[in-house]
Design a protein around this motif. Structure first.
Motif, PDB file in Angstrom:
ATOM      1  N   VAL A 198      26.012  37.444  53.210  1.00 13.86           N
ATOM      2  CA  VAL A 198      25.160  38.190  54.136  1.00 13.86           C
ATOM      3  C   VAL A 198      24.108  38.987  53.371  1.00 13.86           C
ATOM      4  CG1 VAL A 198      25.121  40.045  55.853  1.00 13.86           C
ATOM      5  CG2 VAL A 198      26.907  38.295  55.935  1.00 13.86           C
ATOM      6  N   ASP A 199      24.497  39.499  52.193  1.00 15.11           N
ATOM      7  CA  ASP A 199      23.552  40.271  51.370  1.00 15.11           C
ATOM      8  C   ASP A 199      22.577  39.382  50.607  1.00 15.11           C
ATOM      9  OD1 ASP A 199      24.624  42.628  52.203  1.00 15.11           O
ATOM     10  OD2 ASP A 199      26.002  42.832  50.490  1.00 15.11           O
ATOM     11  N   GLY A 200      22.719  38.074  50.767  1.00 15.56           N
ATOM     12  CA  GLY A 200      21.788  37.148  50.127  1.00 15.56           C
ATOM     13  C   GLY A 200      22.194  36.696  48.743  1.00 15.56           C
ATOM     14  N   ALA A 201      23.449  36.937  48.327  1.00 16.23           N
ATOM     15  CA  ALA A 201      23.904  36.532  46.992  1.00 16.23           C
ATOM     16  C   ALA A 201      24.128  35.028  46.935  1.00 16.23           C
ATOM     17  CB  ALA A 201      25.198  37.264  46.631  1.00 16.23           C
ATOM     18  N   GLY A 202      23.646  34.412  45.860  1.00 15.31           N
ATOM     19  CA  GLY A 202      23.868  32.991  45.654  1.00 15.31           C
ATOM     20  C   GLY A 202      25.236  32.717  45.069  1.00 15.31           C
ATOM     21  N   ALA A 203      25.487  31.446  44.750  1.00 14.44           N
ATOM     22  CA  ALA A 203      26.804  31.052  44.250  1.00 14.44           C
ATOM     23  C   ALA A 203      27.152  31.741  42.936  1.00 14.44           C
ATOM     24  CB  ALA A 203      26.854  29.536  44.085  1.00 14.44           C
ATOM     25  N   TRP A 204      26.188  31.752  41.973  1.00  9.66           N
ATOM     26  CA  TRP A 204      26.474  32.382  40.688  1.00  9.66           C
ATOM     27  C   TRP A 204      26.628  33.895  40.825  1.00  9.66           C
ATOM     28  CZ3 TRP A 204      28.240  30.026  36.665  1.00  9.66           C
ATOM     29  CH2 TRP A 204      27.938  28.675  36.456  1.00  9.66           C
ATOM     30  N   ARG A 205      25.833  34.485  41.713  1.00 11.18           N
ATOM     31  CA  ARG A 205      25.948  35.930  41.936  1.00 11.18           C
ATOM     32  C   ARG A 205      27.296  36.274  42.527  1.00 11.18           C
ATOM     33  NH1 ARG A 205      24.777  40.831  40.130  1.00 11.18           N
ATOM     34  NH2 ARG A 205      24.638  42.381  41.802  1.00 11.18           N
ATOM     35  N   ARG A 206      27.769  35.469  43.479  1.00 13.03           N
ATOM     36  CA  ARG A 206      29.089  35.706  44.076  1.00 13.03           C
ATOM     37  C   ARG A 206      30.193  35.495  43.060  1.00 13.03           C
ATOM     38  NH1 ARG A 206      26.998  32.345  48.067  1.00 13.03           N
ATOM     39  NH2 ARG A 206      28.572  30.755  47.607  1.00 13.03           N
ATOM     40  N   PHE A 207      29.973  34.528  42.168  1.00 10.97           N
ATOM     41  CA  PHE A 207      30.982  34.275  41.133  1.00 10.97           C
ATOM     42  C   PHE A 207      31.131  35.488  40.216  1.00 10.97           C
ATOM     43  CE2 PHE A 207      31.963  32.830  36.789  1.00 10.97           C
ATOM     44  CZ  PHE A 207      33.194  32.239  37.015  1.00 10.97           C
ATOM     45  N   GLY A 208      30.003  36.078  39.821  1.00 10.43           N
ATOM     46  CA  GLY A 208      30.063  37.212  38.913  1.00 10.43           C
ATOM     47  C   GLY A 208      30.434  38.520  39.574  1.00 10.43           C
ATOM     48  N   ALA A 209      30.080  38.672  40.868  1.00 13.60           N
ATOM     49  CA  ALA A 209      30.305  39.955  41.549  1.00 13.60           C
ATOM     50  C   ALA A 209      31.590  39.987  42.365  1.00 13.60           C
ATOM     51  CB  ALA A 209      29.114  40.275  42.467  1.00 13.60           C
ATOM     52  N   VAL A 210      32.111  38.819  42.746  1.00 13.43           N
ATOM     53  CA  VAL A 210      33.298  38.774  43.609  1.00 13.43           C
ATOM     54  C   VAL A 210      34.470  38.081  42.927  1.00 13.43           C
ATOM     55  CG1 VAL A 210      34.235  37.947  45.805  1.00 13.43           C
ATOM     56  CG2 VAL A 210      31.887  38.810  45.691  1.00 13.43           C
ATOM     57  N   THR A 211      34.248  36.840  42.472  1.00 18.52           N
ATOM     58  CA  THR A 211      35.369  36.034  41.951  1.00 18.52           C
ATOM     59  C   THR A 211      35.956  36.628  40.676  1.00 18.52           C
ATOM     60  OG1 THR A 211      34.367  34.048  42.899  1.00 18.52           O
ATOM     61  CG2 THR A 211      36.071  33.742  41.236  1.00 18.52           C
ATOM     62  N   LEU A 212      35.118  36.846  39.674  1.00 20.66           N
ATOM     63  CA  LEU A 212      35.636  37.343  38.393  1.00 20.66           C
ATOM     64  C   LEU A 212      36.307  38.714  38.507  1.00 20.66           C
ATOM     65  CD1 LEU A 212      33.021  36.221  35.714  1.00 20.66           C
ATOM     66  CD2 LEU A 212      35.347  35.374  36.082  1.00 20.66           C
ATOM     67  N   PRO A 213      35.681  39.711  39.166  1.00 24.91           N
ATOM     68  CA  PRO A 213      36.372  41.001  39.291  1.00 24.91           C
ATOM     69  C   PRO A 213      37.709  40.898  40.030  1.00 24.91           C
ATOM     70  CG  PRO A 213      34.038  41.258  39.789  1.00 24.91           C
ATOM     71  CD  PRO A 213      34.293  39.789  39.698  1.00 24.91           C
ATOM     72  N   SER A 214      37.794  40.017  41.011  1.00 23.81           N
ATOM     73  CA  SER A 214      39.045  39.880  41.764  1.00 23.81           C
ATOM     74  C   SER A 214      40.142  39.231  40.925  1.00 23.81           C
ATOM     75  CB  SER A 214      38.804  39.054  43.030  1.00 23.81           C
ATOM     76  OG  SER A 214      37.856  39.679  43.873  1.00 23.81           O
ATOM     77  N   MET A 215      39.749  38.518  39.876  1.00 20.29           N
ATOM     78  CA  MET A 215      40.725  37.793  39.057  1.00 20.29           C
ATOM     79  C   MET A 215      40.919  38.427  37.690  1.00 20.29           C
ATOM     80  SD  MET A 215      39.664  33.867  39.894  1.00 20.29           S
ATOM     81  CE  MET A 215      40.963  33.266  38.813  1.00 20.29           C
ATOM     82  N   ARG A 216      40.497  39.661  37.524  1.00 21.12           N
ATOM     83  CA  ARG A 216      40.548  40.287  36.204  1.00 21.12           C
ATOM     84  C   ARG A 216      41.949  40.339  35.631  1.00 21.12           C
ATOM     85  NH1 ARG A 216      40.900  45.592  34.287  1.00 21.12           N
ATOM     86  NH2 ARG A 216      40.948  46.408  36.406  1.00 21.12           N
ATOM     87  N   ARG A 217      42.909  40.753  36.435  1.00 20.48           N
ATOM     88  CA  ARG A 217      44.278  40.850  35.942  1.00 20.48           C
ATOM     89  C   ARG A 217      44.862  39.480  35.622  1.00 20.48           C
ATOM     90  NH1 ARG A 217      44.905  45.289  33.377  1.00 20.48           N
ATOM     91  NH2 ARG A 217      44.698  47.177  34.639  1.00 20.48           N
ATOM     92  N   VAL A 218      44.516  38.472  36.426  1.00 16.17           N
ATOM     93  CA  VAL A 218      44.991  37.118  36.155  1.00 16.17           C
ATOM     94  C   VAL A 218      44.366  36.585  34.875  1.00 16.17           C
ATOM     95  CG1 VAL A 218      45.037  34.755  37.030  1.00 16.17           C
ATOM     96  CG2 VAL A 218      45.409  36.665  38.589  1.00 16.17           C
ATOM     97  N   LEU A 219      43.081  36.850  34.683  1.00 10.39           N
ATOM     98  CA  LEU A 219      42.426  36.445  33.443  1.00 10.39           C
ATOM     99  C   LEU A 219      43.071  37.116  32.232  1.00 10.39           C
ATOM    100  CD1 LEU A 219      38.670  36.470  34.497  1.00 10.39           C
ATOM    101  CD2 LEU A 219      39.887  34.528  33.496  1.00 10.39           C
ATOM    102  N   GLN A 220      43.381  38.382  32.360  1.00  9.82           N
ATOM    103  CA  GLN A 220      44.043  39.091  31.260  1.00  9.82           C
ATOM    104  C   GLN A 220      45.384  38.458  30.941  1.00  9.82           C
ATOM    105  OE1 GLN A 220      44.534  43.403  31.759  1.00  9.82           O
ATOM    106  NE2 GLN A 220      46.573  43.198  30.887  1.00  9.82           N
ATOM    107  N   PHE A 221      46.140  38.136  31.971  1.00  5.45           N
ATOM    108  CA  PHE A 221      47.450  37.506  31.775  1.00  5.45           C
ATOM    109  C   PHE A 221      47.313  36.151  31.098  1.00  5.45           C
ATOM    110  CE2 PHE A 221      50.525  34.450  33.573  1.00  5.45           C
ATOM    111  CZ  PHE A 221      51.688  34.947  33.024  1.00  5.45           C
ATOM    112  N   VAL A 222      46.379  35.324  31.579  1.00  4.53           N
ATOM    113  CA  VAL A 222      46.216  33.978  31.027  1.00  4.53           C
ATOM    114  C   VAL A 222      45.742  34.048  29.576  1.00  4.53           C
ATOM    115  CG1 VAL A 222      44.851  31.861  31.189  1.00  4.53           C
ATOM    116  CG2 VAL A 222      45.829  32.872  33.252  1.00  4.53           C
ATOM    117  N   VAL A 223      44.794  34.923  29.284  1.00  3.19           N
ATOM    118  CA  VAL A 223      44.312  35.056  27.907  1.00  3.19           C
ATOM    119  C   VAL A 223      45.448  35.479  26.984  1.00  3.19           C
ATOM    120  CG1 VAL A 223      42.807  36.389  26.379  1.00  3.19           C
ATOM    121  CG2 VAL A 223      41.914  35.503  28.541  1.00  3.19           C
ATOM    122  N   THR A 224      46.266  36.429  27.427  1.00  2.24           N
ATOM    123  CA  THR A 224      47.357  36.934  26.593  1.00  2.24           C
ATOM    124  C   THR A 224      48.396  35.865  26.312  1.00  2.24           C
ATOM    125  OG1 THR A 224      47.044  39.170  27.484  1.00  2.24           O
ATOM    126  CG2 THR A 224      49.121  38.708  26.376  1.00  2.24           C
TER     127      THR A 224
END
Length: 322
Positions: free
Chosen positions: A221-247
């Motif tokens: 609705v705010d006009g964010a494209g796919a890459w913008r949504r990936f960086g602003a929504v997907t990655l922050p929502s998966m931060r803890r999972v990313l930390q776990f997988v990296v570890t």
């Protein structure tokens, strides 16, 4: 006719709660119930984790050689030998640590980025995605012995299909994938990524499905494209999972042994022999349990430090959780 108010608990439940409140023994039993369910886990954890760690720490402080009587206490002597830098055991161990570090640096980024990309793809709606999910995960269920022997044959310089296919398309078909550098590292990293990416992909896929859809809708609705949504929504929502997988990926890569032992057989020379490989050789073939235990403790401490750095890095980048 007796009536009860809407939403009130049944009389039997009220009576049961009142009885429990009046009976200290039953009240105490209810408090213990959750802990009783944890007892089997703690028994397994203590038996297979805490006890081996304690025995390993104890053995690292003794001169323990299988087949010889007595296990004299030597304090930090085994650690001193590792840090000395002039003894053979020290040189070989740190050579294995360098090989471990190199393999970890090469494999971990691929084992995070590639599974993430696969999970993003498999999270889309298309025909046959369940089949492809099974295909990507299937290699992970195979044991390291199967994987090692399979790729030892596939990468054979003379008879292996890999070199034959490369020659068929006009590329060099005489690469020594299992007995030269850097081809040996390419083989080990490639085999490991092919074998284990399915596990990380499944974790990422589960995390992607938990990202709130309304956040993506709001971003659209705010006009964010796919890459913008990936960086602003997907990655922050998966931060803890990313930390776990990296570890866990760093820990798994630092403990790599089977692939090197079976695919490259630690060639050329011992260039692809990791720290775990030398620890196994020292303890099992050399019967020097004390030195092998000290090496294991050093590796464990370094992995704890690295895990702490990963935790600090993710906390600094993502901020504190609310």
């Amino acid at each position: 006719m007796t009536t009860t108010s809407v939403g009130a608990p049944p009389p039997s439940v009220e009576a049961s709660s009142a009885e429990v409140a009046r009976d200290p023994a039953r009240r105490h039993g209810r408090r213990l119930t959750p802990y009783l369910f944890l007892v089997p886990f703690f028994l397994v954890f203590t038996t297979f984790v805490l006890v081996p760690i304690a025995v390993g720490a104890w053995a690292s402080l003794h001169r323990w050689s299988l087949g010889l009587p007595g296990r004299p206490f030597v304090g930090l002597e085994n650690y001193g030998r590792l840090l000395d830098g002039s003894e053979v055991v020290s040189v070989e161990f740190w050579s294995g640590m360098r090989a471990t570090g190199l393999f970890t640096l090469l494999s971990v980024p691929l084992l995070v980025v590639v599974p993430f990309a696969v999970a993003m793809l498999l999270n889309q709606k298309f025909r046959g995605r369940t089949f492809f999910r099974a295909v990507y995960f299937a290699p992970y269920v195979l044991g390291v012995a199967v994987i090692g022997l399979l790729w030892r044959y596939l990468l054979d310089a003379q008879l292996g299909p890999v070199n034959q296919l490369l020659a068929a398309v006009g590329l060099p078909g005489d690469t020594l994938w299992t007995s030269s550098l850097p081809a040996g590292w390419v083989s080990l990293v490639g085999v490991t990524v092919w074998w284990t990416l399915g596990f990380n992909a499944v974790i990422f896929l589960a995390a992607l499905q938990d990202v709130p859809a309304e956040l993506h809708e709001a971003a659209k609705v705010d006009g964010a494209g796919a890459w913008r949504r990936f960086g602003a929504v997907t990655l922050p929502s998966m931060r803890r999972v990313l930390q776990f997988v990296v570890t866990i990926t760093i820990i798994a890569s630092a403990n790599m042994y089977g692939q090197a032992a079976l695919v490259t057989q630690e060639q050329p020379g011992t260039a692809t022999r990791t720290a775990i490989g030398f620890i196994a050789q020292t303890g099992i073939e050399g019967f020097d349990i004390g030195s092998a235990s000290a090496m294991s403790m050093v590796l464990a401490v370094l992995l704890m430090v690295v895990s702490g750095l990963v935790l600090a890095a993710f906390s600094r980048v993502g901020g504190s959780d609310r």
